[in-house]
Design an enzyme around this catalytic site. Structure first.
Site: not given
Ligand SMILES: *Cc1c(COP(=O)(O)O)cnc(C)c1O
Length: 430
Positions: A244, A280-282, A322, A349-350, A378
């Site tokens: 997150g 962490p992803g983002r 978003y 076309c949107e 994403y």
């Molecule tokens: C989406 C998600 C993440 C990653 O969130 P980021 O905002 O990309 O860091 C981690 N854990 C769970 C359970 C998620 O659904």
């Protein structure tokens, strides 16, 4: 280019570079639209976590859904990352990338029986469970496969992540997790089930969290809950705080300060005999990628200026989904100072097919290249074939080297798997 990770994106001789590679050259050799990622930026972002946590027991599980290209998973596995997955398909990708299944945690609000069996048969590290029904399903599957499943239960600490409503997940009113008040009872019942080893507590309160105070508040609530479970005699080894951490999408914006956040988090878990897990992803991939696109033409309608580019909402959905903001930077630094307002839009076309509204931009002409910044997370992961548009290629830059990590789709790819019934059920009336 202030958004993207430190030194990976710079102008050299008035031209934008990714590491030591010119984006103009990339566009000429690989075409547009193209996702371009900096290998060094991904490694740097991952090591911000890894280095800060070096002195405590921990595991950083990269959230695969942010960008699941197997080259990126492979790169992160080589740096020591584990993986957070939300589907059987993501587990398949991790395995194809050479990732270790023992480093995988399986999250998600709806896992199918087949996905649970697949994950158990590959020996994943643990499941983050979201309901009593799911715990029961995992128990039955584990018994049938003669194995034991480690689980954590995803609790909902009822803190507001103060982010976009679609990516906020930690309030009682959300579909995610189990109310922290009700979770103790579920822990008691889960611990008594065959084939289940209760291992930890997990939570994930949302995404794109710039102010990390809500994350620390969630940690406090979960830590208090862990003490309560331990007081009842349950063995809890791990605290998984989810992902997150937010990134800067706008020029001048400040992303979450990862190192400071982790220092404060470490103080909280000090001496508690817990393994800290993060997902962490983002914050690992967002600022490591741009979407490179070319201007098709520029037109005016009723006094409004539209820059039409060859990328579209099917390539990068975030603005439409978003109302997300992405900086847009000309690859060739404009010579004159003239700026004018324009909408940057794609060919789909949107009316939702836009990258920017009323953006101050230099005067652009057909053929100009633009970098849509902070598109590594994403971005491709949400791409589709809407309007029968083949998906863009993905390229990984390492210094002066460019590797195609996903080739551009062809028209044949568009109809792969489709078929026309051999017995015609439709007879045209002529
Ligand atoms: C989406 C998600 C993440 C990653 O969130 P980021 O905002 O990309 O860091 C981690 N854990 C769970 C359970 C998620 O659904």
């Amino acid at each position: 280019m202030p958004q993207t990770s430190q030194s990976s994106w710079t102008y050299r001789d008035e031209e934008l570079f990714c590491e030591d590679t010119s984006l103009t050259r990339i566009a000429a050799s690989h075409g547009t639209p193209a996702y371009v990622y900096s290998k060094a930026a991904i490694a740097r972002n991952f090591h911000a976590y890894e280095d800060a946590l070096a002195d405590v027991p921990h595991r950083v599980c990269y959230a695969v859904k942010a960008n699941s290209n197997i080259a990126i998973l492979n790169l992160l596995a080589a740096q020591g990352a584990g993986f957070d997955i939300v589907s059987g398909g993501e587990l398949y990708r991790v395995l194809a990338a050479g990732g270790d299944p023992h480093s995988v945690v399986f999250s998600g609000v709806g896992k199918t029986a087949a996905e649970i069996r697949f994950a158990l048969s590959k020996g994943i590290h643990s499941f983050n469970c979201e309901s009593e029904y799911e715990v029961g399903q995992i128990s039955r599957a584990a018994v049938a496969l003669n194995t034991t499943a480690s689980i954590a239960i995803r609790v909902n600490p009822d803190v507001n992540a103060a982010t976009h409503p679609y990516i906020s997940t930690g309030l009682r009113s959300h579909k995610f997790g189990i109310d922290i008040e009700a979770a103790a009872e579920l822990y008691r019942r889960a611990a008594a089930l065959p084939g289940i080893a209760v291992e930890g507590v997990s939570c994930h309160i949302g995404s794109q969290i710039l102010d990390t105070n809500p994350l620390l508040e969630a940690a406090d609530r979960v830590l208090a809950f862990i003490e309560r479970l331990r007081g009842e005699g349950l063995t809890i080894r791990t605290l998984d705080l989810g992902g997150g951490a937010g990134v800067a999408y706008r020029s001048g914006e400040q992303g979450a300060h990862i190192t400071e956040f982790l220092e404060r988090l470490k103080e909280k878990i000090q001496g508690r005999d817990l393994v800290l897990m993060l997902e962490p992803g983002r914050s690992i991939v967002a600022n490591a990628g741009v979407l490179l696109t070319r201007v098709l033409h520029v037109k005016e309608n009723a006094g409004k200026r539209f820059v039409i580019v060859d990328a579209a909402m099917n390539d990068l959905l975030r603005p439409a989904l978003y109302q997300a903001y992405h900086e847009i930077t000309p690859v060739e630094r404009p010579r004159d100072e003239t700026r004018c307002q324009a909408d940057v839009v794609g060919p789909v076309c949107e009316s939702g097919d836009f990258f920017a509204h009323n953006r101050e931009l230099p005067l652009l002409k057909p053929g100009d290249l633009l970098a849509i910044e902070t598109a590594g997370a994403y971005g491709f992961a949400l791409a589709s074939n809407y309007n029968a548009r083949p998906r863009a290629c993905e390229l990984l830059v390492d210094g002066a080297d460019v590797q195609t990590i996903r080739r551009r789709e062809t028209y044949e790819d568009l109809i792969r798997g489709e078929s026309i019934p051999t017995v015609q059920t439709f007879v045209p009336e002529i």
